[in-house]
Design an enzyme around this catalytic site. Structure first.
Site, short mmCIF file in Angstrom:
data_model
loop_
_atom_site.label_atom_id
_atom_site.label_comp_id
_atom_site.label_asym_id
_atom_site.label_seq_id
_atom_site.Cartn_x
_atom_site.Cartn_y
_atom_site.Cartn_z
CB SER A 28 -0.53 0.17 1.19
OG SER A 28 -0.41 -0.15 2.62
CG ASN A 115 -4.13 -4.81 12.62
OD1 ASN A 115 -3.10 -4.48 11.84
ND2 ASN A 115 -4.15 -5.98 13.77
CB THR A 160 -41.38 24.26 -9.03
OG1 THR A 160 -43.31 24.31 -10.00
CG2 THR A 160 -41.63 25.56 -7.86
CB SER A 282 -14.66 26.57 -28.40
OG SER A 282 -14.21 25.71 -29.34
CE LYS A 288 -20.04 27.45 -26.74
NZ LYS A 288 -19.80 25.78 -27.18
CG ASN A 290 -17.37 26.21 -23.77
OD1 ASN A 290 -18.53 26.65 -24.01
ND2 ASN A 290 -16.67 25.81 -24.12
CE1 TYR A 322 -6.48 -4.45 8.58
CE2 TYR A 322 -5.46 -5.72 8.44
CZ TYR A 322 -5.14 -5.01 8.22
OH TYR A 322 -4.83 -3.84 6.30
CD GLN A 327 -2.79 -2.75 1.64
OE1 GLN A 327 -2.31 -2.73 3.42
NE2 GLN A 327 -2.47 -2.89 0.87
CE LYS A 330 -4.69 3.20 5.24
NZ LYS A 330 -4.88 1.60 4.36
N1 ARG Z 1 -1.04 -1.77 5.19
C1 ARG Z 1 -2.22 -2.20 6.28
C2 ARG Z 1 -3.47 -0.99 5.75
O1 ARG Z 1 -3.25 -0.05 5.03
C3 ARG Z 1 -1.83 -1.72 7.18
C4 ARG Z 1 -2.02 -1.93 8.19
C5 ARG Z 1 -1.45 -4.41 8.40
N2 ARG Z 1 -1.77 -4.89 9.19
C6 ARG Z 1 -2.01 -6.42 9.80
N3 ARG Z 1 -1.96 -7.14 9.89
N4 ARG Z 1 -1.19 -6.77 7.63
O2 ARG Z 1 -4.13 -1.62 6.10
#
Ligand code: ARG
Length: 463
Positions: A28, A115, A160, A282, A288, A290, A322, A327, A330
């Protein structure tokens, strides 16, 4: 002996390193490096607490503190070599810390896990975004209030079904959006208050046997308190969903306003003139101008709603605590946040710079028999007709005007009397749009006096 390519953080029981594809799906770091500052802040708070509670020595804590500052400056200056093999921001930072300070780095991870670490980092990141959203919303509301105050008595058609309904004031229309963005602001503040509990120290899922002080780390990181259940702390992503809900509803509001600006700036409406700074030309049609910013704001809602749905789907059905699925939280939130902030800023710029075309607004305000309701109300008030009868008489007068190809105020008194004999000259006074808006003094109505009252109320509330 473990294979040298096995992970240095968890490779103890592994004989071989991961397959390249395993590494690719698992890593990640490509995106969670955006949480570097939050990760280091969390680690610094954790290390200080470990020293305070006697879990690690003061000299180790000091080495960790110094080392983390070095790592942070390397990341900020772009000198940091992120490694996919080290999976994520947490392990990248810790591995670099070990290179810099050696053995004490290995003590930092006492009484915590990735975690609770990732939950803490992500919360800190989302909290910053909620603060940025608050700032952005306040700026947008400020720009709308300026428009509302300037145009408290500028008449325009209210719609309306996108059909002319009754005249309203420009200020009133702007204040409708102030109400919407004001609710967004209150949602953002609610979400921030609700999410502000610290997961750090929940460890992997069950808490820890080390004598840590979770209240201390919570306070150091600006949280109101530590979260009260370790299983929930590491598996909760409600704060991210709350954030995406705030973003989604606000993006929906932004898209509605953007749509109005697209319509209003067209040659057919000409209600507003958007500034050159927030329009484009344009490459083929020289005439134009826009409303690209408005169109893009209108579209942003798609990806923001999408992020909300995606994270809901990631979280649904996940058992405690967890799971690696989490992951996937994000990138969606990062993208939604970036685009929400951009849309807020672009809308604020457009609103500050745009000018209402008062002549076009006034001309449109009187078109389409917009004062028909005022006429019906007059028949009720002055002639004592039941409203249903007044509605019918007015409908006949509208039909007559339509047949003659004129507006209601252009009918003669004879025309009026041909439909209802008791109508007098006085009726013409209520057919003007100014009169119409001035008469709508009920609380929350469009009368300029009401608009000014609400502008003042908002200004006071936001102080
Ligand atoms: N990169 C992981 C995430 O974004 C971090 C947590 C990883 N925890 C684990 N038990 N592998 O969630």
């Amino acid at each position: 002996m473990t294979d040298k390519s096995a992970n240095q953080m968890w490779g103890g029981r592994f004989a071989a390193g991961p397959d390249a594809i395993m590494e690719a799906i698992n890593a990640s770091i490509g995106f969670d490096k955006r949480m570097a500052a939050q990760d280091i802040a969390g680690s610094r708070a954790h290390a200080a607490m470990l020293a305070e509670t006697g879990v690690i020595s003061d000299s180790d804590a000091e080495a960790i503190r110094e080392g983390l500052l070095t790592v942070l400056s390397e990341i900020e200056s772009g000198d940091f070599a992120f490694s996919t093999a080290l999976e994520d921001i947490h392990m990248n930072v810790e591995a670099r810390l070990k290179e810099i300070i050696g053995e004490p780095a290995g003590r930092l991870h006492t009484g915590r896990s990735r975690n609770d670490q990732v939950a803490t980092d992500f919360k800190l990141w989302v909290r910053d975004q909620l603060d940025a959203a608050e700032t952005g919303l306040l700026a947008l509301i400020g720009a709308l209030l300026e428009q509302a105050e300037a145009g408290a008595d500028w008449v325009m058609p209210g719609f309306t079904h996108l059909q002319t309904a009754q005249p309203v004031t420009w200020g009133h229309h702007m204040l409708a959006y102030v109400e919407m963005f004001g609710r967004d602001l209150s949602r953002v503040r609610d979400a921030r208050a609700r999410m502000n509990e610290c997961p750090l120290g929940a460890a992997a899922l069950a808490g820890t046997s080390f004598p840590i002080d979770r209240h201390m780390t919570a306070k150091a990181l600006g949280f109101d308190r530590p979260s009260a259940n370790s299983l929930d702390a590491v598996s909760d992503r409600d704060f991210a969903l709350d954030f995406l809900n705030c973003a989604s509803i606000c993006a929906m509001h932004l898209s509605r306003f953007a749509e109005e600006l697209v319509i209003w700036s067209s040659a057919q409406f000409r209600f507003v003139i958007l500034s050159d700074r927030f329009s484009t030309g344009s490459s083929i049609m020289p005439q134009k101008k826009n409303p690209d910013a408005a169109e893009l704001i209108r579209a942003k809602v798609g990806r923001i709603f999408g992020a909300n749905t995606a994270l809901m789907m990631v979280m649904k059905g996940l058992p405690l605590a967890y799971s690696k699925d989490m992951q996937e939280d994000k990138e969606q939130v990062f993208d939604a946040a970036d685009n929400w902030m951009l849309a807020l800023a672009a809308m604020t710029g457009m609103v500050s710079d745009m000018s209402a075309n008062r002549e076009a607004l006034a001309a449109a305000a009187g078109a389409g028999f917009s004062t028909a309701t005022d006429l019906a109300d007059w028949l009720v008030r002055v002639l004592g007709l039941p409203f249903r009868d007044a509605h019918h008489v007015t409908g006949s007068l509208v039909a007559l005007a339509e047949k003659k190809g004129c507006d209601l105020p252009d009918l003669t008194l004879e025309d009026m009397k041909s439909v209802h004999a008791d109508i007098t000259e006085d009726v013409f006074a209520v057919l003007g749009v100014e009169n119409s808006v001035n008469s709508r003094v009920s609380y929350g109505g469009t009368a300029p006096s009401g608009v000014r009252l609400q502008v003042e109320r908002w200004k006071k509330a936001l102080k």
